[in-house]
Design a protein around this motif. Structure first.
Motif, PDB file in Angstrom:
ATOM      1  N   GLN A 293       5.685 -14.851 -11.227  1.00 33.87           N
ATOM      2  CA  GLN A 293       6.915 -14.291 -11.776  1.00 33.87           C
ATOM      3  C   GLN A 293       7.274 -12.954 -11.108  1.00 33.87           C
ATOM      4  OE1 GLN A 293       4.340 -15.241 -13.965  1.00 33.87           O
ATOM      5  NE2 GLN A 293       5.245 -17.266 -14.253  1.00 33.87           N
ATOM      6  N   TYR A 294       6.262 -12.154 -10.790  1.00 39.41           N
ATOM      7  CA  TYR A 294       6.551 -10.827 -10.241  1.00 39.41           C
ATOM      8  C   TYR A 294       5.421 -10.405  -9.314  1.00 39.41           C
ATOM      9  CZ  TYR A 294       6.961  -5.725 -10.053  1.00 39.41           C
ATOM     10  OH  TYR A 294       7.044  -4.427  -9.627  1.00 39.41           O
ATOM     11  N   ASP A 295       5.723 -10.269  -8.044  1.00 39.15           N
ATOM     12  CA  ASP A 295       4.749  -9.839  -7.046  1.00 39.15           C
ATOM     13  C   ASP A 295       4.978  -8.350  -6.788  1.00 39.15           C
ATOM     14  OD1 ASP A 295       3.123  -9.329  -4.885  1.00 39.15           O
ATOM     15  OD2 ASP A 295       3.605 -11.200  -3.850  1.00 39.15           O
ATOM     16  N   GLU A 296       4.145  -7.528  -7.429  1.00 35.79           N
ATOM     17  CA  GLU A 296       4.336  -6.081  -7.363  1.00 35.79           C
ATOM     18  C   GLU A 296       4.172  -5.554  -5.946  1.00 35.79           C
ATOM     19  OE1 GLU A 296       3.193  -2.924 -10.559  1.00 35.79           O
ATOM     20  OE2 GLU A 296       1.450  -3.195  -9.246  1.00 35.79           O
ATOM     21  N   ARG A 297       3.154  -6.039  -5.230  1.00 36.15           N
ATOM     22  CA  ARG A 297       2.933  -5.560  -3.865  1.00 36.15           C
ATOM     23  C   ARG A 297       4.149  -5.843  -2.977  1.00 36.15           C
ATOM     24  NH1 ARG A 297      -2.594  -6.440  -4.990  1.00 36.15           N
ATOM     25  NH2 ARG A 297      -3.915  -4.755  -4.162  1.00 36.15           N
ATOM     26  N   ALA A 298       4.709  -7.041  -3.121  1.00 42.22           N
ATOM     27  CA  ALA A 298       5.884  -7.389  -2.312  1.00 42.22           C
ATOM     28  C   ALA A 298       7.066  -6.493  -2.652  1.00 42.22           C
ATOM     29  CB  ALA A 298       6.247  -8.857  -2.524  1.00 42.22           C
ATOM     30  N   ALA A 299       7.219  -6.150  -3.924  1.00 44.01           N
ATOM     31  CA  ALA A 299       8.317  -5.266  -4.327  1.00 44.01           C
ATOM     32  C   ALA A 299       8.135  -3.873  -3.738  1.00 44.01           C
ATOM     33  CB  ALA A 299       8.391  -5.200  -5.853  1.00 44.01           C
ATOM     34  N   PHE A 300       6.909  -3.357  -3.765  1.00 41.79           N
ATOM     35  CA  PHE A 300       6.648  -2.050  -3.157  1.00 41.79           C
ATOM     36  C   PHE A 300       6.932  -2.084  -1.650  1.00 41.79           C
ATOM     37  CE2 PHE A 300       3.387  -1.037  -6.664  1.00 41.79           C
ATOM     38  CZ  PHE A 300       4.353  -0.366  -7.406  1.00 41.79           C
ATOM     39  N   ASN A 301       6.512  -3.154  -0.998  1.00 42.18           N
ATOM     40  CA  ASN A 301       6.754  -3.273   0.441  1.00 42.18           C
ATOM     41  C   ASN A 301       8.247  -3.295   0.749  1.00 42.18           C
ATOM     42  OD1 ASN A 301       3.993  -3.361   0.834  1.00 42.18           O
ATOM     43  ND2 ASN A 301       3.904  -5.575   1.173  1.00 42.18           N
ATOM     44  N   ARG A 302       9.022  -3.984  -0.104  1.00 43.35           N
ATOM     45  CA  ARG A 302      10.477  -3.998   0.105  1.00 43.35           C
ATOM     46  C   ARG A 302      11.060  -2.599  -0.032  1.00 43.35           C
ATOM     47  NH1 ARG A 302      10.139  -8.835  -2.921  1.00 43.35           N
ATOM     48  NH2 ARG A 302      10.686  -7.720  -4.858  1.00 43.35           N
ATOM     49  N   ALA A 303      10.574  -1.841  -1.012  1.00 39.59           N
ATOM     50  CA  ALA A 303      11.065  -0.479  -1.183  1.00 39.59           C
ATOM     51  C   ALA A 303      10.762   0.365   0.054  1.00 39.59           C
ATOM     52  CB  ALA A 303      10.430   0.149  -2.423  1.00 39.59           C
ATOM     53  N   ASN A 344       4.004   4.591  -8.788  1.00 39.76           N
ATOM     54  CA  ASN A 344       2.905   4.084  -7.975  1.00 39.76           C
ATOM     55  C   ASN A 344       3.280   4.119  -6.500  1.00 39.76           C
ATOM     56  OD1 ASN A 344       0.399   3.022  -7.415  1.00 39.76           O
ATOM     57  ND2 ASN A 344       0.557   1.416  -8.968  1.00 39.76           N
ATOM     58  N   ILE A 345       2.252   4.110  -5.662  1.00 37.69           N
ATOM     59  CA  ILE A 345       2.428   4.173  -4.210  1.00 37.69           C
ATOM     60  C   ILE A 345       2.354   2.758  -3.651  1.00 37.69           C
ATOM     61  CG2 ILE A 345       1.426   5.058  -2.065  1.00 37.69           C
ATOM     62  CD1 ILE A 345       0.428   7.462  -3.607  1.00 37.69           C
ATOM     63  N   VAL A 346       3.135   2.490  -2.620  1.00 37.33           N
ATOM     64  CA  VAL A 346       3.142   1.167  -1.992  1.00 37.33           C
ATOM     65  C   VAL A 346       1.714   0.790  -1.609  1.00 37.33           C
ATOM     66  CG1 VAL A 346       3.730   2.234   0.236  1.00 37.33           C
ATOM     67  CG2 VAL A 346       4.090  -0.217  -0.109  1.00 37.33           C
ATOM     68  N   HIS A 347       1.317  -0.436  -1.958  1.00 41.56           N
ATOM     69  CA  HIS A 347      -0.065  -0.882  -1.753  1.00 41.56           C
ATOM     70  C   HIS A 347      -0.281  -1.398  -0.331  1.00 41.56           C
ATOM     71  CE1 HIS A 347      -0.425  -0.141  -5.872  1.00 41.56           C
ATOM     72  NE2 HIS A 347      -0.301  -1.349  -6.367  1.00 41.56           N
ATOM     73  N   ASN A 348       0.105  -0.604   0.635  1.00 39.12           N
ATOM     74  CA  ASN A 348      -0.054  -0.975   2.039  1.00 39.12           C
ATOM     75  C   ASN A 348      -0.015   0.312   2.845  1.00 39.12           C
ATOM     76  OD1 ASN A 348       0.736  -1.653   4.813  1.00 39.12           O
ATOM     77  ND2 ASN A 348       1.042  -3.736   4.060  1.00 39.12           N
ATOM     78  N   PHE A 407      -3.947  -3.344   4.527  1.00 41.61           N
ATOM     79  CA  PHE A 407      -2.699  -4.088   4.378  1.00 41.61           C
ATOM     80  C   PHE A 407      -2.407  -4.375   2.904  1.00 41.61           C
ATOM     81  CE2 PHE A 407      -3.303  -5.130   8.896  1.00 41.61           C
ATOM     82  CZ  PHE A 407      -2.009  -4.992   9.356  1.00 41.61           C
ATOM     83  N   TYR A 408      -3.422  -4.215   2.053  1.00 42.86           N
ATOM     84  CA  TYR A 408      -3.271  -4.517   0.625  1.00 42.86           C
ATOM     85  C   TYR A 408      -3.520  -3.299  -0.264  1.00 42.86           C
ATOM     86  CZ  TYR A 408      -3.309  -9.311   2.239  1.00 42.86           C
ATOM     87  OH  TYR A 408      -3.002 -10.474   2.892  1.00 42.86           O
ATOM     88  N   GLU A 409      -3.929  -2.177   0.323  1.00 47.41           N
ATOM     89  CA  GLU A 409      -4.201  -0.972  -0.456  1.00 47.41           C
ATOM     90  C   GLU A 409      -3.783   0.256   0.350  1.00 47.41           C
ATOM     91  OE1 GLU A 409      -5.025  -1.069  -3.462  1.00 47.41           O
ATOM     92  OE2 GLU A 409      -5.842  -3.092  -3.696  1.00 47.41           O
ATOM     93  N   TRP A 410      -3.512   1.348  -0.359  1.00 47.31           N
ATOM     94  CA  TRP A 410      -3.195   2.613   0.297  1.00 47.31           C
ATOM     95  C   TRP A 410      -4.348   3.605   0.196  1.00 47.31           C
ATOM     96  CZ3 TRP A 410      -3.378   7.116  -2.538  1.00 47.31           C
ATOM     97  CH2 TRP A 410      -3.361   6.983  -3.933  1.00 47.31           C
ATOM     98  N   VAL A 411      -5.485   3.204  -0.384  1.00 46.64           N
ATOM     99  CA  VAL A 411      -6.541   4.156  -0.736  1.00 46.64           C
ATOM    100  C   VAL A 411      -7.216   4.783   0.483  1.00 46.64           C
ATOM    101  CG1 VAL A 411      -7.022   3.141  -2.996  1.00 46.64           C
ATOM    102  CG2 VAL A 411      -8.219   2.289  -0.981  1.00 46.64           C
ATOM    103  N   ILE A 412      -6.916   4.299   1.676  1.00 49.51           N
ATOM    104  CA  ILE A 412      -7.468   4.938   2.869  1.00 49.51           C
ATOM    105  C   ILE A 412      -6.919   6.356   3.021  1.00 49.51           C
ATOM    106  CG2 ILE A 412      -5.732   4.233   4.569  1.00 49.51           C
ATOM    107  CD1 ILE A 412      -8.094   3.512   6.435  1.00 49.51           C
TER     108      ILE A 412
END
Length: 456
Positions: A293-303, A344-348, A407-412
């Motif tokens: 229903q809702y892919d949060e990571r994809a939404a952050f990437n679009r932003a 939240n920060i983009v997860h990428n 590619f899936y987290e920003w924690v670096i």
């Protein structure tokens, strides 16, 4: 107001005393060689405890509660101070420019992004954090001219991971947490940190490093930590990393030891598999994914993509949340309007860099990451008959998996992970330079009846 001024005075007083202690500590380390071993072990362990012991940070300026980014203030940590102190003990010499240039290129690109930043002060927080990590990388690289230093730093990292292992067991079985974070504030940070411990220690185990019990215990403990994070990316990329390292070692020449470790690892995975399934079941039972229903990571990437389209040179390092939330990019990208999501920060890590530092920044960021990984793989493969060569291959896998995970987290971008990244880069450059030096006597790996691939 008076108490606030008193607190600020105390902070600057502590910083002043810490700065005064740098030179005497450096002289003490120089005059007392026996202190160098515990020093480097502590140095390697500190990133694992920094989040749990805030006194390790001296905050010179804090925008906590006002600004949201991967760093919210100007800080100096005990790691920075220790790196400055040990600088006085290092022999004369400089790190070659080719080792420093990739990192300096990214620092320059990040500095340019300050020109686009709405809040240059907040952007400077991120820039200065990278400058501190660069300094640590240079110090570790120069110190790694001593062949014992990388092994001591790794022992420190192992001690840090052992503490997280104990914390994870308590959180999972006593607190019944579906996802454990150890001594960090989030399980994703722990998962990323595990990469920097797991693969170098496994590489040493496969190469025949003499401390077998220590290596086996650390590899098993780290795998358990990985499983209990219940992070799909952490577990998935850890498995990929294990497979990559075993294939690399097999191509370098199979030995009885490598085959024994391989079969033991396979048996361990079969034993751990039910535990992993149970852990993920507990997580998803409490927090269903709902990604159909809702892919949060994809939404952050679009932003982030929308920001990059409008600002090809970036909006300023440490500015993603400010731009995405306050200028409508999150809304246009379909990010659900809860405060937690919008803050939240983009997860990428790559989309984050692109949005904040633009195309020049993300290109420089990738160059900064790729060069030490290439050096680790190239020099490690050419020196695969040595213990240090195998350790470099382990570092190469570490960096590869950390980059793929990003590619899936920003924690670096979190300072604890950046310290581990800077230390690993420094060890790679230091070992590689030593192995390339004429007349170097590298430690030999310990083969046990080498069996070439074509003989198996």
């Amino acid at each position: 107001m008076s108490s606030h001024k008193g607190y600020r005075s105390l902070k600057f007083g502590v910083l002043f005393l810490a700065l005064l202690a740098i030179f005497p500590l450096g002289l003490l380390l120089r005059s007392t060689p026996a202190l160098r071993k515990p020093f480097w072990i502590v140095f390697g362990a500190l990133p694992f405890f920094a989040a749990a012991i805030p006194m390790f940070d001296i905050g010179l300026l804090s925008w906590s509660g006002y600004w949201i980014g991967f760093v919210y203030g100007l800080q100096v940590t005990i790691i920075d101070l220790l790196a400055a102190a040990v600088l006085f003990t290092l022999p004369r010499g400089r790190l070659p420019m080719w080792c420093k240039l990739p990192f300096l290129l990214y620092i320059f690109a990040a500095a340019l992004s300050l020109l686009q930043a709405d809040e240059p002060v907040a952007a400077s927080f991120g820039l200065l954090q990278f400058v501190r990590i660069f300094f640590v990388m240079v110090v570790v690289a120069r110190a790694s001219a001593d062949p014992d230093v990388p092994f001591l730093i790794l022992k420190g990292m192992a001690i840090g991971m052992a503490a997280h292992f104990v914390a994870v067991l308590y959180q999972r079985f006593q607190l019944q947490l579906p996802q454990t974070m150890g001594l960090f504030i989030h399980q994703n940070t722990l998962g990323m940190a595990a990469h920097f411990v797991l693969f170098p220690h496994l590489a040493l185990l496969l190469a025949g490093y003499r401390h077998v019990r220590y290596l086996v215990g650390m590899v098993v403990a780290t795998i358990v930590v990985v499983v209990f994070t219940a992070s799909r990316a952490t577990v998935g990329f850890s498995v990929i990393g294990l497979g990559t390292l075993f294939v690399t070692q097999a191509l370098a020449g199979l030995t009885q030891r490598k085959m024994a470790v391989g079969f033991a690892a396979l048996a361990s995975l079969l034993i751990v598999a039910p535990l992993a399934i149970s852990t993920f079941s507990n997580r998803f039972e409490l927090n269903p994914l709902g990604e159909s229903q809702y892919d949060e990571r994809a939404a952050f990437n679009r932003a982030a993509s929308l920001i990059l389209d409008d600002y090809p040179l970036g909006v300023g390092i440490n500015h993603y949340v400010h731009m995405a939330r306050d200028f409508g990019y999150s809304e246009r990208a379909g990010v659900i309007g809860f405060e937690g999501n919008r803050n939240n920060i983009v997860h990428n890590a790559y989309w984050l860099t692109a949005a904040e530092a633009g195309y020049p920044g993300v290109i420089a960021f990738c160059i900064m990451l790729i060069v030490p990984m290439f050096v680790a793989w190239w020099t490690g493969w050419r020196s695969r008959g040595t213990l240090e060569g195998n350790l470099l291959l382990g570092f190469g896998v570490t960096l590869l998996i950390a980059y793929l995970h990003s590619f899936y987290e920003w924690v670096i971008f979190i300072k604890e992970i950046q310290y581990l990244l800077g230390m690993t880069m420094g060890m790679v450059f230091g070992i590689a330079l030593r192995l390339k030096a004429p007349g170097t006597n590298a430690r030999q790996a310990v083969p046990t009846k080498v069996m070439p691939i074509n003989a198996v």
